[in-house]
Design a protein around this motif. Sequence first.
Motif, short mmCIF file in Angstrom:
data_model
loop_
_atom_site.label_atom_id
_atom_site.label_comp_id
_atom_site.label_asym_id
_atom_site.label_seq_id
_atom_site.Cartn_x
_atom_site.Cartn_y
_atom_site.Cartn_z
N GLN A 148 0.48 -1.19 0.29
CA GLN A 148 -0.43 0.65 -0.14
C GLN A 148 0.90 1.15 0.30
O GLN A 148 0.63 2.44 -0.27
CB GLN A 148 -1.14 -0.25 1.37
CG GLN A 148 -0.65 -0.54 2.78
CD GLN A 148 -1.28 -0.56 3.86
OE1 GLN A 148 -2.26 -1.34 3.28
NE2 GLN A 148 -1.22 0.31 5.30
N GLY A 149 1.97 1.00 0.44
CA GLY A 149 2.91 2.84 0.07
C GLY A 149 3.26 3.33 -0.73
O GLY A 149 4.00 3.40 -1.39
N SER A 150 3.26 1.78 -2.12
CA SER A 150 3.75 1.94 -3.53
C SER A 150 2.52 1.68 -4.27
O SER A 150 2.65 2.55 -5.86
CB SER A 150 4.81 0.89 -3.76
OG SER A 150 4.79 -0.06 -3.35
N CYS A 151 1.36 1.36 -4.53
CA CYS A 151 0.37 1.12 -5.31
C CYS A 151 -0.20 1.51 -5.32
O CYS A 151 -0.50 2.43 -4.33
CB CYS A 151 -0.75 -0.30 -4.96
SG CYS A 151 -1.66 -0.74 -3.27
N MET A 152 -0.94 2.07 -6.60
CA MET A 152 -1.91 3.04 -6.55
C MET A 152 -3.12 2.66 -7.25
O MET A 152 -3.66 1.48 -7.40
CB MET A 152 -1.43 3.75 -8.20
CG MET A 152 0.15 4.27 -8.33
SD MET A 152 0.63 4.89 -9.29
CE MET A 152 2.34 4.93 -9.12
N ILE A 153 -4.18 3.32 -7.16
CA ILE A 153 -5.43 2.92 -6.84
C ILE A 153 -5.71 2.20 -8.20
O ILE A 153 -6.90 1.50 -8.45
CB ILE A 153 -5.92 4.27 -6.25
CG1 ILE A 153 -7.93 3.75 -5.81
CG2 ILE A 153 -6.82 5.28 -7.13
CD1 ILE A 153 -7.54 2.37 -5.14
N GLY A 154 -5.49 2.76 -9.67
CA GLY A 154 -5.74 2.33 -10.73
C GLY A 154 -5.75 1.02 -10.61
O GLY A 154 -6.54 -0.13 -11.13
N GLY A 155 -4.16 0.94 -10.14
CA GLY A 155 -3.84 -1.18 -10.49
C GLY A 155 -4.70 -1.48 -9.35
O GLY A 155 -4.65 -3.00 -9.80
N ASN A 156 -4.85 -1.15 -8.58
CA ASN A 156 -5.96 -2.29 -7.17
C ASN A 156 -7.23 -2.18 -7.85
O ASN A 156 -7.28 -3.66 -8.22
CB ASN A 156 -6.19 -1.08 -6.29
CG ASN A 156 -4.71 -0.77 -5.08
OD1 ASN A 156 -4.83 0.25 -5.08
ND2 ASN A 156 -3.93 -1.86 -5.06
N LEU A 157 -7.85 -1.38 -8.45
CA LEU A 157 -9.50 -1.32 -9.68
C LEU A 157 -9.22 -2.74 -10.73
O LEU A 157 -10.27 -3.30 -11.03
CB LEU A 157 -9.30 -0.29 -10.10
CG LEU A 157 -10.08 0.14 -8.51
CD1 LEU A 157 -9.88 2.43 -9.12
CD2 LEU A 157 -11.31 0.53 -8.75
N SER A 158 -7.65 -2.03 -11.33
CA SER A 158 -7.31 -3.47 -12.53
C SER A 158 -7.07 -4.71 -12.03
O SER A 158 -7.37 -5.35 -13.43
CB SER A 158 -6.03 -2.30 -13.52
OG SER A 158 -6.30 -1.19 -14.20
N THR A 159 -7.23 -4.60 -11.46
CA THR A 159 -6.91 -6.10 -10.97
C THR A 159 -7.55 -6.51 -9.99
O THR A 159 -7.94 -8.06 -9.43
CB THR A 159 -5.28 -6.57 -10.28
OG1 THR A 159 -5.35 -4.88 -8.88
CG2 THR A 159 -4.01 -6.56 -11.18
N ASN A 160 -8.54 -6.19 -9.62
CA ASN A 160 -9.84 -6.48 -8.49
C ASN A 160 -9.43 -6.24 -7.21
O ASN A 160 -9.47 -7.89 -6.58
CB ASN A 160 -10.94 -6.81 -8.87
CG ASN A 160 -11.56 -7.40 -8.04
OD1 ASN A 160 -12.72 -6.43 -7.04
ND2 ASN A 160 -12.73 -8.35 -7.77
N ALA A 161 -8.23 -5.95 -7.26
CA ALA A 161 -7.54 -6.39 -4.90
C ALA A 161 -7.97 -6.73 -4.46
O ALA A 161 -9.28 -6.04 -4.01
CB ALA A 161 -6.13 -5.44 -5.17
N GLY A 162 -7.90 -7.67 -3.07
CA GLY A 162 -8.35 -7.75 -1.64
C GLY A 162 -7.83 -7.32 -1.05
O GLY A 162 -8.23 -5.97 -0.42
N GLY A 163 -6.67 -7.66 -0.32
CA GLY A 163 -6.10 -7.46 0.73
C GLY A 163 -7.02 -8.15 2.32
O GLY A 163 -7.65 -9.25 1.87
N VAL A 164 -6.51 -7.69 3.46
CA VAL A 164 -6.87 -7.73 4.52
C VAL A 164 -7.92 -7.48 5.21
O VAL A 164 -8.64 -8.61 5.40
CB VAL A 164 -5.76 -8.20 5.99
CG1 VAL A 164 -3.48 -8.02 5.36
CG2 VAL A 164 -5.58 -6.31 5.79
N ASN A 165 -8.77 -6.70 4.50
CA ASN A 165 -10.43 -6.53 4.72
C ASN A 165 -11.21 -6.86 4.29
O ASN A 165 -12.13 -6.63 4.30
CB ASN A 165 -10.48 -5.28 5.06
CG ASN A 165 -9.54 -4.46 6.24
OD1 ASN A 165 -9.35 -5.30 7.44
ND2 ASN A 165 -8.95 -3.24 6.54
#
Length: 495
Positions: A148-165
């Motif tokens: 989260q200190g380097s990834c960007m929200i556009g990439g998060n959306l493009s991969t439908n990121a998950g994570g811990v929550n």
Amino acid sequence: LKNKSFIRKQMQNNFLDNSLKSLNLKNSPIFDKEEHAKYVKDWREQYVGQAVAVLRPVNTKEVSSILKFAHKNKIDVVPQGGNTSLCGAATPDETGKSIIISLEKMNNVRAFNKEAQTITVDSGIILSKIHEIVEEQNLFFPLSLGAQGSCMIGGNLSTNAGGVNVLKYGNTRELCLGLEIVLPDGKIMNLLSELKKDNTGYDLKNLFIGAEGTLGIITAATLKLFQLPKMITTLFVESDKISNAIKLLNVFTSHFPDRIESFELMPKSFWDIAKNNIDNIVMPLEKTPEMGILIDISSFSENEIIPDKNGQIPIIDTIENVLETCLESSLISDATICKNESQKKSIWSIREAGAESEKKELQKSKLIKCLKHDISLPVASIENFHKDAQKMITNFLPNLKTIYFGHLGDGNLHYNVFGNGSLPDGFEGKSLELTDKLYEIVNKYNGSFSAEHGVGQLKKKSLEKHKDSVAYSLMKTIKKELDPKCIMNPGKVLF
């Protein structure tokens, strides 16, 4: 003939260089190959490509101009955010014919509506920056990952990121209300909205979330925000097997409905790698956990967090009572509750460094390779899957080692197999066969071979093999209709 081919290529490159310069972008294109280094290599250093140029637009209009030019001249385009993809989704191929569009300069907040609990941002904004902005206003954006200190929200959306929550809030798709997208021909589609309900035909927004830049470029997003918890209690519990961890999940869900933020599985194999690769690591328990579980529970009521006349915090008392019952029934063997923020950050930093720990372990030997699998399973099937997978891996080749961990609450495991160092691939040339066999077991239990990392370059063949054939055919149809010249992120997901 070789000289003529070389001269022709040089003429083409000169034309392209001059044409890109004529776009009059605020930031000049980067043509220098040495400066391309950070853009053409993926985070795992598994894929390395080449690019004609790296373009860094500052707004949607510039992205549109670039795509119009690329579409007209049939130039391949690789969209890129923080370049933290774990599947090579943001890395160009080796032909050197593509241009990289880095969204790193598009990092503004367009609107922040505290009352509506929404924020609209450019796609190049760093995820942790969104956290900082909204938490200053006592709000919460729940997407949380190790990068989260380097990834960007556009990439998060493009991969439908998950994570811990994900257990409480869902994937990135569930956190997005609207998008602005530039299509392959340069048209701008404005679907930015704060609406919770909009039933006006096909849900085009969700078509682009998870598409990994193969259908267009996300340039902005409107995101859902939530009330910031008054307090989050972090505890670490040791169990002896996966089935008990699943029972524990059900116990905590019944006592704290809709309040479990995270429920992370960290077994002994995870800790063995962490201890060898994290400096000054502080273990949560006296001995290495056999089956560790990291849990976050949120409190939204003042009554739960204000100490009583005896100095006891009600939510802590409640959790201790639940843990005591679990100890008496042998569901767990040990537990600790973090007493302060420092302890919380310490144990979460270990969990978030899981991928980095494995990377460091691999760097110690050039022969040892690792097959990384990001799988999703029905929670009730995880233990049986693990038993079947370990039996297969043990019989497949000698001296293989499995390191697994992940988001037990939503059934997502990072199931990684370290090779025995035998060339050519560290698995005696059988790495692809091993992955296929593992995915067959995933399919047996109605799981998915890609939970949150996407497909990228790494899993294209697996997608074709394991996706429903009708669904796969429809995906190809959508791709060809939206991107008929196939310029958008070629070689990723489909073709």
